[in-house]
Write an enzyme that holds these catalytic residues in place. Structure first.
Site, PDB file in Angstrom:
ATOM      1  N   ASP A  98      63.920  16.192 -79.987  1.00  0.00           N
ATOM      2  CA  ASP A  98      62.750  16.596 -78.956  1.00  0.00           C
ATOM      3  C   ASP A  98      61.689  15.723 -79.196  1.00  0.00           C
ATOM      4  O   ASP A  98      61.562  15.000 -80.311  1.00  0.00           O
ATOM      5  CB  ASP A  98      62.677  18.098 -79.289  1.00  0.00           C
ATOM      6  CG  ASP A  98      61.271  18.590 -78.581  1.00  0.00           C
ATOM      7  OD1 ASP A  98      61.240  18.232 -77.289  1.00  0.00           O
ATOM      8  OD2 ASP A  98      60.399  19.139 -79.297  1.00  0.00           O
ATOM      9  N   ASP A 100      57.779  16.509 -77.879  1.00  0.00           N
ATOM     10  CA  ASP A 100      56.533  17.027 -77.926  1.00  0.00           C
ATOM     11  C   ASP A 100      56.455  18.028 -79.267  1.00  0.00           C
ATOM     12  O   ASP A 100      57.130  18.854 -79.356  1.00  0.00           O
ATOM     13  CB  ASP A 100      56.199  17.887 -76.772  1.00  0.00           C
ATOM     14  CG  ASP A 100      55.913  17.092 -75.544  1.00  0.00           C
ATOM     15  OD1 ASP A 100      55.095  16.027 -75.564  1.00  0.00           O
ATOM     16  OD2 ASP A 100      56.622  17.282 -74.747  1.00  0.00           O
TER      17      ASP A 100
END
Length: 320
Positions: A98, A100
């Protein structure tokens, strides 16, 4: 789960603790009537050598689980994870990240909203979605993107120039992964071209993200094409693994929010960094205090010599 991991997380409850330990902390938490106890057969000198390198090996008592202990230590920058003595980099071929709050310090849409003057409203929706409190992720993303309507496209360039910083330990961890010849992908609910920039920072092999609609140099409040949501992340992980000839159980997925749970459940090994409680509870490895490079101690080839020696001593005692 490998047989050694089952041994570590099951019968023996062998855990690796990483962080700063002083004498008072050890006396509070470790002992015959404490939540943790020293594993039988580990010499004092070996445990002392581990402490010198900010590590401990311990076993959980039956009274207190790993999640309860993590909650108690949330402000102490101490991580606790079951350790698989035989886990090796050579057993894996791909890592999916991922972006963020996992690779970088920020949630990009929240920062863009701050620039646009609607930061509090967007951040509240983001936080609820990350905690898993919003069942319709796609709708929550569309709501947030709509609030950016009318902003110049240059808002993304400004974010890249002013806000993109890798999280602690990410640079070292990804460098080691490259050296071990693992493929790396970034699967993000964020936006191109921001995700492309972060993928370049860690020299990832590929990335997938959302695209913002625009008209004459301004954001129009829409999203173009299918949304990269939880299900899409899991599917991308499988598709890239197939493309590169990697078995799904040879993949690693690392995230921090509810939108990462599907890909983490799909991968052979899941990990998280400073994740929401729901995600930390479900991850195989959770790092809530230290940098992501703390995960290197969980692979045989990149363990500290002192940890390797201690684990071998315990393994020999178990086999004898």
């Amino acid at each position: 789960m490998s047989s050694s991991q089952a041994h570590a997380d099951g019968h023996s409850g062998l855990m690796l603790l990483q962080g700063q330990f002083d004498r008072a902390w050890i006396e509070t938490w470790l002992g015959p009537d404490r939540p943790l106890h020293f594993p039988p057969g580990l010499e004092f000198a070996q445990q002392h050598a581990l402490v010198e390198q900010h590590m401990l090996l311990a076993c959980l008592t039956e009274k207190l689980g790993r999640q309860q202990i993590r909650s108690a230590w949330v402000d102490e920058a101490i991580d606790i994870n079951a350790i698989d003595i035989e886990r090796r980099w050579a057993d894996f071929g791909m890592i999916a990240f991922d972006m963020d709050s996992t690779l970088i310090t920020i949630e990009c849409i929240d920062e863009m909203a701050q620039f646009a003057g609607c930061g509090a409203e967007v951040a509240a929706i983001t936080e609820a979605a990350m905690r898993g409190e919003i069942s319709d992720y796609d709708q929550s993303l569309r709501q947030r993107v709509k609030l950016l309507k009318g902003q110049r496209l240059s808002i993304m360039r400004r974010l890249i120039d002013e806000k993109l910083v890798l999280n602690p330990g990410v640079a070292k961890f990804t460098r080691v992964a490259r050296e071990r010849q693992l493929k790396m992908i970034v699967l993000s609910g964020g936006f191109h071209p921001i995700v492309d920039e972060v993928a370049s920072m860690i020299q990832a092999d590929a990335c997938c993200a959302n695209r913002l609609g625009e008209e004459q140099g301004y954001l129009d409040g829409s999203l173009i094409g299918p949304i990269v949501n939880a299900q899409a992340k899991a599917q991308h992980l499988k598709d890239f693994a197939s493309q590169w000839g990697v078995e799904v159980n040879q993949t690693i997925a690392i995230g921090d929010g509810a939108n990462d749970l599907a890909m983490m459940a799909t991968a052979g090994l899941s990990a998280c960094w400073r994740a929401k409680p729901l995600v930390a509870e479900r991850a195989d490895l959770a790092f809530l205090g230290l940098g992501l490079d703390a995960m290197l101690e969980h692979f045989e080839e990149t363990r500290s010599p002192v940890l390797t020696q201690a684990l071998h001593s315990l393994q020999e005692r178990h086999l004898s």
